[in-house]
Write a protein that holds these residues in place. Structure first.
Motif, PDB file in Angstrom:
ATOM      1  N   ILE A 124       1.907  -3.011  -6.873  1.00  0.00           N
ATOM      2  CA  ILE A 124       1.426  -2.034  -7.845  1.00  0.00           C
ATOM      3  C   ILE A 124       0.541  -2.741  -8.866  1.00  0.00           C
ATOM      4  N   TYR A 125      -0.657  -2.218  -9.008  1.00  0.00           N
ATOM      5  CA  TYR A 125      -1.584  -2.714 -10.018  1.00  0.00           C
ATOM      6  C   TYR A 125      -1.733  -1.608 -11.050  1.00  0.00           C
ATOM      7  N   LYS A 126      -0.935  -1.703 -12.111  1.00  0.00           N
ATOM      8  CA  LYS A 126      -0.925  -0.644 -13.119  1.00  0.00           C
ATOM      9  C   LYS A 126      -2.283  -0.474 -13.788  1.00  0.00           C
ATOM     10  N   SER A 127      -2.989  -1.570 -13.991  1.00  0.00           N
ATOM     11  CA  SER A 127      -4.301  -1.473 -14.642  1.00  0.00           C
ATOM     12  C   SER A 127      -5.289  -0.685 -13.784  1.00  0.00           C
ATOM     13  N   GLN A 128      -5.085  -0.723 -12.480  1.00  0.00           N
ATOM     14  CA  GLN A 128      -5.966   0.006 -11.565  1.00  0.00           C
ATOM     15  C   GLN A 128      -5.312   1.304 -11.073  1.00  0.00           C
ATOM     16  N   HIS A 129      -4.084   1.565 -11.504  1.00  0.00           N
ATOM     17  CA  HIS A 129      -3.349   2.784 -11.126  1.00  0.00           C
ATOM     18  C   HIS A 129      -3.214   2.920  -9.618  1.00  0.00           C
ATOM     19  N   MET A 130      -2.877   1.807  -8.933  1.00  0.00           N
ATOM     20  CA  MET A 130      -2.797   1.846  -7.482  1.00  0.00           C
ATOM     21  C   MET A 130      -1.652   1.009  -6.943  1.00  0.00           C
ATOM     22  N   GLY A 131      -1.322   1.246  -5.672  1.00  0.00           N
ATOM     23  CA  GLY A 131      -0.304   0.476  -4.978  1.00  0.00           C
ATOM     24  C   GLY A 131      -0.445   0.685  -3.475  1.00  0.00           C
ATOM     25  N   HIS A 132       0.392  -0.017  -2.722  1.00  0.00           N
ATOM     26  CA  HIS A 132       0.390   0.064  -1.260  1.00  0.00           C
ATOM     27  C   HIS A 132       1.716   0.651  -0.799  1.00  0.00           C
ATOM     28  N   ILE A 133       1.654   1.639   0.074  1.00  0.00           N
ATOM     29  CA  ILE A 133       2.870   2.306   0.531  1.00  0.00           C
ATOM     30  C   ILE A 133       3.291   1.837   1.916  1.00  0.00           C
ATOM     31  N   GLY A 134       4.587   1.856   2.115  1.00  0.00           N
ATOM     32  CA  GLY A 134       5.173   1.610   3.423  1.00  0.00           C
ATOM     33  C   GLY A 134       6.392   2.507   3.548  1.00  0.00           C
ATOM     34  N   TYR A 135       6.691   2.934   4.738  1.00  0.00           N
ATOM     35  CA  TYR A 135       7.871   3.764   4.942  1.00  0.00           C
ATOM     36  C   TYR A 135       8.359   3.607   6.370  1.00  0.00           C
ATOM     37  N   ARG A 136       9.624   3.920   6.558  1.00  0.00           N
ATOM     38  CA  ARG A 136      10.207   3.943   7.893  1.00  0.00           C
ATOM     39  C   ARG A 136      11.346   4.943   7.906  1.00  0.00           C
ATOM     40  N   VAL A 137      11.431   5.653   9.000  1.00  0.00           N
ATOM     41  CA  VAL A 137      12.470   6.660   9.192  1.00  0.00           C
ATOM     42  C   VAL A 137      13.274   6.241  10.418  1.00  0.00           C
ATOM     43  N   GLY A 138      14.593   6.330  10.322  1.00  0.00           N
ATOM     44  CA  GLY A 138      15.458   5.965  11.436  1.00  0.00           C
ATOM     45  C   GLY A 138      15.166   6.787  12.682  1.00  0.00           C
ATOM     46  N   GLU A 139      15.362   6.179  13.823  1.00  0.00           N
ATOM     47  CA  GLU A 139      15.024   6.811  15.101  1.00  0.00           C
ATOM     48  C   GLU A 139      15.680   8.184  15.272  1.00  0.00           C
ATOM     49  N   ALA A 140      16.919   8.322  14.854  1.00  0.00           N
ATOM     50  CA  ALA A 140      17.648   9.590  15.018  1.00  0.00           C
ATOM     51  C   ALA A 140      17.052  10.725  14.191  1.00  0.00           C
ATOM     52  N   TYR A 141      16.181  10.405  13.232  1.00  0.00           N
ATOM     53  CA  TYR A 141      15.658  11.415  12.313  1.00  0.00           C
ATOM     54  C   TYR A 141      14.165  11.663  12.474  1.00  0.00           C
ATOM     55  N   THR A 142      13.561  11.060  13.488  1.00  0.00           N
ATOM     56  CA  THR A 142      12.128  11.259  13.700  1.00  0.00           C
ATOM     57  C   THR A 142      11.874  12.636  14.305  1.00  0.00           C
ATOM     58  N   GLY A 143      10.669  13.133  14.103  1.00  0.00           N
ATOM     59  CA  GLY A 143      10.288  14.418  14.672  1.00  0.00           C
ATOM     60  C   GLY A 143      10.884  15.614  13.954  1.00  0.00           C
ATOM     61  N   LYS A 144      11.459  15.389  12.787  1.00  0.00           N
ATOM     62  CA  LYS A 144      12.114  16.466  12.037  1.00  0.00           C
ATOM     63  C   LYS A 144      11.434  16.733  10.690  1.00  0.00           C
ATOM     64  N   GLY A 145      10.273  16.131  10.482  1.00  0.00           N
ATOM     65  CA  GLY A 145       9.550  16.347   9.236  1.00  0.00           C
ATOM     66  C   GLY A 145      10.030  15.488   8.078  1.00  0.00           C
ATOM     67  N   VAL A 146      10.907  14.527   8.341  1.00  0.00           N
ATOM     68  CA  VAL A 146      11.469  13.692   7.272  1.00  0.00           C
ATOM     69  C   VAL A 146      10.382  12.870   6.588  1.00  0.00           C
ATOM     70  N   ALA A 147       9.579  12.164   7.366  1.00  0.00           N
ATOM     71  CA  ALA A 147       8.546  11.300   6.776  1.00  0.00           C
ATOM     72  C   ALA A 147       7.519  12.142   6.018  1.00  0.00           C
ATOM     73  N   HIS A 148       7.099  13.254   6.598  1.00  0.00           N
ATOM     74  CA  HIS A 148       6.114  14.123   5.945  1.00  0.00           C
ATOM     75  C   HIS A 148       6.640  14.632   4.603  1.00  0.00           C
ATOM     76  N   THR A 149       7.871  15.149   4.611  1.00  0.00           N
ATOM     77  CA  THR A 149       8.458  15.701   3.384  1.00  0.00           C
ATOM     78  C   THR A 149       8.711  14.611   2.354  1.00  0.00           C
ATOM     79  N   ALA A 150       9.220  13.472   2.806  1.00  0.00           N
ATOM     80  CA  ALA A 150       9.493  12.367   1.879  1.00  0.00           C
ATOM     81  C   ALA A 150       8.201  11.869   1.237  1.00  0.00           C
ATOM     82  N   LEU A 151       7.147  11.749   2.023  1.00  0.00           N
ATOM     83  CA  LEU A 151       5.879  11.276   1.475  1.00  0.00           C
ATOM     84  C   LEU A 151       5.317  12.290   0.485  1.00  0.00           C
ATOM     85  N   LYS A 152       5.448  13.558   0.790  1.00  0.00           N
ATOM     86  CA  LYS A 152       4.995  14.603  -0.130  1.00  0.00           C
ATOM     87  C   LYS A 152       5.739  14.507  -1.465  1.00  0.00           C
TER      88      LYS A 152
END
Length: 170
Positions: free
Chosen positions: A82-110
């Motif tokens: 996170i670079y607060k002076s530039q108001h930016m950062g880098h995102i990473g995410y992972r969803v467990g295999e049992a929970y993929t395809g259920k909209g978890v990553a989309h909703t969490a990112l939103k």
């Protein structure tokens, strides 16, 4: 679609997160480069967990767990470098295999984008691999635009892949 929430990473989450990472190791390593075998030794994992919490306390990163209404750990979402002076950062995410395809990553990112924009973050960079089409879709559905694909390929699991870079602006 599941009801999900994001909870900031805490000391008490170490064992549950370790189990989650161990349980999903093979699945994650199909899509992203391995974190290395040392990462999966509990003692080292705990040290790394404490280092992440220290980084979070200093405001350089934000780490969240994605949970359902029953507090089941579904995944994780991180904003690092996170670079607060530039108001930016880098995102990473992972969803467990049992929970993929259920909209978890989309909703969490939103949810995540709504949260961090209130904290003054105006730009987020992301990268995924060329084989991780699901992650590319999640990013694009949440307003990220593809900037470029790496020229250089890297080998993972006996195949060649490239990184694909994305950007989100508030």
């Amino acid at each position: 679609m599941m009801d999900i929430k994001l909870e900031k990473l805490q000391h008490a989450d170490a064992n549950k997160l370790y189990e989650f990472e161990l349980e999903n190791k093979a699945y994650f390593e199909k899509m992203v480069p391995s974190r290395g075998d040392d990462y999966y030794h509990l003692e080292i994992f705990i040290k790394n967990h404490e280092a992440l919490l220290d980084e979070q306390a200093k405001g350089r990163s934000c780490f969240y767990l994605i949970k359902d209404e029953n507090d089941i750990l579904l995944g994780r979402m991180n904003l690092v470098d996170i670079y607060k002076s530039q108001h930016m950062g880098h995102i990473g995410y992972r969803v467990g295999e049992a929970y993929t395809g259920k909209g978890v990553a989309h909703t969490a990112l939103k949810l995540f984008l709504s949260m961090v924009s209130k904290q003054g973050i105006k730009q987020i960079l992301a990268k995924t691999t060329t084989n991780n089409i699901a992650s590319q879709r999640v990013l694009e559905k949440n307003g990220f635009t593809c900037m470029e694909t790496d020229d250089k390929a890297f080998e993972m699991n006996g195949q060649l892949f490239k990184f694909v870079y994305y950007k989100w602006n508030m």
